[in-house]
Design a protein around this motif. Structure first.
Motif, PDB file in Angstrom:
ATOM      1  N   THR A   1       0.842  -1.193   0.000  1.00 46.20           N
ATOM      2  CA  THR A   1       0.000   0.000   0.000  1.00 46.20           C
ATOM      3  C   THR A   1       0.873   1.236   0.000  1.00 46.20           C
ATOM      4  O   THR A   1       1.809   1.344   0.803  1.00 46.20           O
ATOM      5  N   LEU A   2       0.570   2.174  -0.886  1.00 46.87           N
ATOM      6  CA  LEU A   2       1.270   3.448  -0.912  1.00 46.87           C
ATOM      7  C   LEU A   2       0.662   4.326   0.179  1.00 46.87           C
ATOM      8  O   LEU A   2      -0.546   4.557   0.197  1.00 46.87           O
ATOM      9  N   LEU A   3       1.476   4.769   1.121  1.00 50.03           N
ATOM     10  CA  LEU A   3       0.982   5.562   2.259  1.00 50.03           C
ATOM     11  C   LEU A   3       1.162   7.061   2.025  1.00 50.03           C
ATOM     12  O   LEU A   3       0.398   7.877   2.524  1.00 50.03           O
ATOM     13  N   LEU A   4       2.206   7.403   1.275  1.00 50.54           N
ATOM     14  CA  LEU A   4       2.499   8.815   1.018  1.00 50.54           C
ATOM     15  C   LEU A   4       3.083   8.923  -0.383  1.00 50.54           C
ATOM     16  O   LEU A   4       4.019   8.206  -0.726  1.00 50.54           O
ATOM     17  N   GLY A   5       2.523   9.841  -1.202  1.00 54.80           N
ATOM     18  CA  GLY A   5       2.989  10.000  -2.581  1.00 54.80           C
ATOM     19  C   GLY A   5       1.932   9.481  -3.545  1.00 54.80           C
ATOM     20  O   GLY A   5       0.990   8.796  -3.148  1.00 54.80           O
ATOM     21  N   GLN A   6       2.108   9.810  -4.824  1.00 51.94           N
ATOM     22  CA  GLN A   6       1.115   9.441  -5.851  1.00 51.94           C
ATOM     23  C   GLN A   6       1.616   8.299  -6.736  1.00 51.94           C
ATOM     24  O   GLN A   6       0.839   7.498  -7.222  1.00 51.94           O
ATOM     25  N   ASP A   7       2.924   8.261  -6.961  1.00 52.46           N
ATOM     26  CA  ASP A   7       3.478   7.348  -7.962  1.00 52.46           C
ATOM     27  C   ASP A   7       4.214   6.206  -7.271  1.00 52.46           C
ATOM     28  O   ASP A   7       5.063   6.443  -6.416  1.00 52.46           O
ATOM     29  N   SER A   8       3.893   4.968  -7.647  1.00 51.39           N
ATOM     30  CA  SER A   8       4.527   3.825  -6.969  1.00 51.39           C
ATOM     31  C   SER A   8       5.625   3.163  -7.808  1.00 51.39           C
ATOM     32  O   SER A   8       6.125   2.107  -7.447  1.00 51.39           O
ATOM     33  N   TRP A   9       6.022   3.791  -8.934  1.00 54.36           N
ATOM     34  CA  TRP A   9       7.147   3.257  -9.723  1.00 54.36           C
ATOM     35  C   TRP A   9       8.455   3.731  -9.108  1.00 54.36           C
ATOM     36  O   TRP A   9       8.598   4.891  -8.743  1.00 54.36           O
TER      37      TRP A   9
END
Length: 350
Positions: A98-106
Motif C-alpha cells: 500500500t502506498l501511504l504517502l505519494g502518488q506514484d509507486s514506480w
C-alpha cells in the motif's frame, strides 16, 4: 538560541531519530505497544521507503493519517512511503503493498550497473539472487541466444544482454505487471532490440530449436519448465541453468562450511543504521561458500538423468548431459538451499 545538538544526538541512527520524534508527537499516549510497532529496518528504493508489514499496526497510528506518514518519511529521508502486506497466493508472488504517502509507486533500482524500474505495489524486487545475477553477468555468452523461461522484470535477462553480451534473448513472463516493467527495463538499458518478450505461460511457448542457453529461474522448483527447456534448446545442444530449492538433512556433526559475512555496504548487507540496502528474502545475509553436500550432488545427478531422458525422447536419439557447476545462491531455512545447476546438454554423435 537553540543548543548545539550533542554528539550523541548527531550520531543517532534514523531508527532512533524516528522513535524519538514519534514519542514527542504522541506525548502522554506513548506506550510499549506503540514502541514495538516502530520499524527498526526498512527497504529503500530511491526516494521511496518500503516499511515491513508488521509496522504501525496499532489503531492509534491510523487516526494520525497523513501527519504520521509525513513525519516518518521526513525522519527516514524519504519523499514517498509504502508498506508491504502479505504476498498474495495468486501464483505470481504479487506483493500486497500500500502506498501511504505519494502518488506514484514506480521506483528505480540500480544493480551492477543495470537499471531496473518497477511498480512496488505490483512487483517484488528479489535481491537475494544478487550473487547469481553477478555470476550470469560474467558468463561468456557472446553470439548466443538465450531463452529465459521466468523473466520477471528482467533479473537475469538484463545481465545476460548487458554484461554477458548475449546476442539475443527470448524473455517469457506471464504476470502482466512484470511484463510492463520488463519492457521498460529493456528500453532503459538500451537492449530492447535484442530481446523478444513472450507474454504468457512459458509451458505453451511456441519456440523450438533456438537456444544456446536456457535460464530456469523459478523456485522452489523449475521442473515444470524442463520439457520446454529441452524443446527450445538447439539441436546441437547448449547449457541449462536449473534453479531448485534442495533440502539437506541436518548432519550429526556440523559440516565444515566456510561462511563469508557480507561486507557492510555490499548489496546484501545492512547499513549501520538498520536500513536494508536491498530488500532481502534471506535474513541470513551470508554468502555460502560451502562444500558440495551429498544431497546437492544427488539432486544434480538425478536432474541430469531426467533431462537426458527428456532429450532422448524428444530427438529419438541419445544425448549426454554434463554437470558443469552447482551454485549455492542462498539458504532459505537452516536446511533448505536455493541451488543452480549448470547442465551442458549435447547430442551423442553416432
Amino acid at each position: 538560541q537553540d543548543p548545539v545538538p550533542s554528539r550523541a544526538a548527531r550520531r543517532q541512527t534514523p531508527a532512533q531519530k524516528l522513535r524519538d520524534e514519534l514519542r514527542r508527537l504522541l506525548g502522554e499516549s506513548w506506550s510499549e505497544e506503540l514502541e514495538r510497532d516502530v520499524p527498526r529496518a526498512w527497504q529503500r528504493h530511491g526516494d521511496l521507503v518500503l516499511l515491513s508489514e508488521d509496522s504501525f499496526r496499532a489503531a492509534l497510528w491510523e487516526k494520525l493519517g497523513t501527519v504520521l506518514w509525513e513525519m516518518v518519511a521526513s525522519a527516514l529521508g524519504a519523499r514517498r512511503l509504502a508498506r508491504r502486506g502479505r504476498i498474495l497466493p495468486d501464483g505470481m508472488r504479487s506483493p500486497s503493498v500500500t502506498l501511504l504517502l505519494g502518488q506514484d509507486s514506480w521506483v528505480e533500482h540500480v544493480d551492477n550497473g543495470i537499471r531496473y524500474t518497477f511498480d512496488v505495489t505490483k512487483c517484488m524486487f528479489s535481491p537475494g539472487n544478487i550473487t547469481e545475477k553477478l555470476r550470469v553477468a560474467s558468463l561468456p555468452c557472446s553470439g548466443e541466444v538465450l531463452v529465459d523461461l521466468y523473466a520477471g522484470i528482467g533479473y537475469f535477462t538484463l545481465p545476460y544482454l548487458v554484461h554477458a553480451a548475449a546476442a539475443f534473448a527470448h524473455a517469457c513472463e506471464w504476470n502482466g505487471h512484470a511484463v510492463e516493467a520488463l519492457r521498460r527495463n529493456l528500453a532503459l538499458n538500451g537492449v530492447q532490440d535484442r530481446c523478444r518478450v513472450h507474454h504468457g505461460d512459458s509451458r505453451q511457448l511456441e519456440l523450438r530449436n533456438v537456444a544456446d542457453r536456457v535460464n530456469l529461474g523459478l523456485i522452489p522448483s523449475s521442473e515444470e519448465g524442463w520439457p520446454v527447456a529441452c524443446r527450445v534448446l538447439k539441436g546441437t545442444g547448449g547449457v541449462l541453468h536449473i534453479h531448485h530449492n534442495v533440502e539437506t538433512l541436518p548432519a550429526p556433526a556440523p559440516p565444515q562450511t566456510l561462511v563469508l559475512r557480507a561486507e557492510r555496504g555490499s548489496p546484501e548487507g545492512a547499513g549501520s543504521d538498520g536500513e536494508v540496502q536491498h530488500p532481502t528474502e534471506d535474513s541470513g545475509k551470508e554468502t555460502l561458500v560451502a562444500r558440495i553436500r551429498p544431497e546437492w550432488q544427488r539432486w544434480a545427478e538425478a536432474t541430469a538423468a531426467r533431462i537426458r531422458g527428456l532429450l532422448a525422447e524428444l530427438h529419438g536419439q541419445p544425448w549426454r548431459t554434463s554437470i558443469l557447476h552447482i551454485e549455492a545462491v542462498k539458504s532459505y531455512a537452516p536446511h533448505v538451499h536455493h541451488l543452480v545447476l549448470d547442465l551442458e546438454c549435447r547430442p551423442t554423435l553416432p
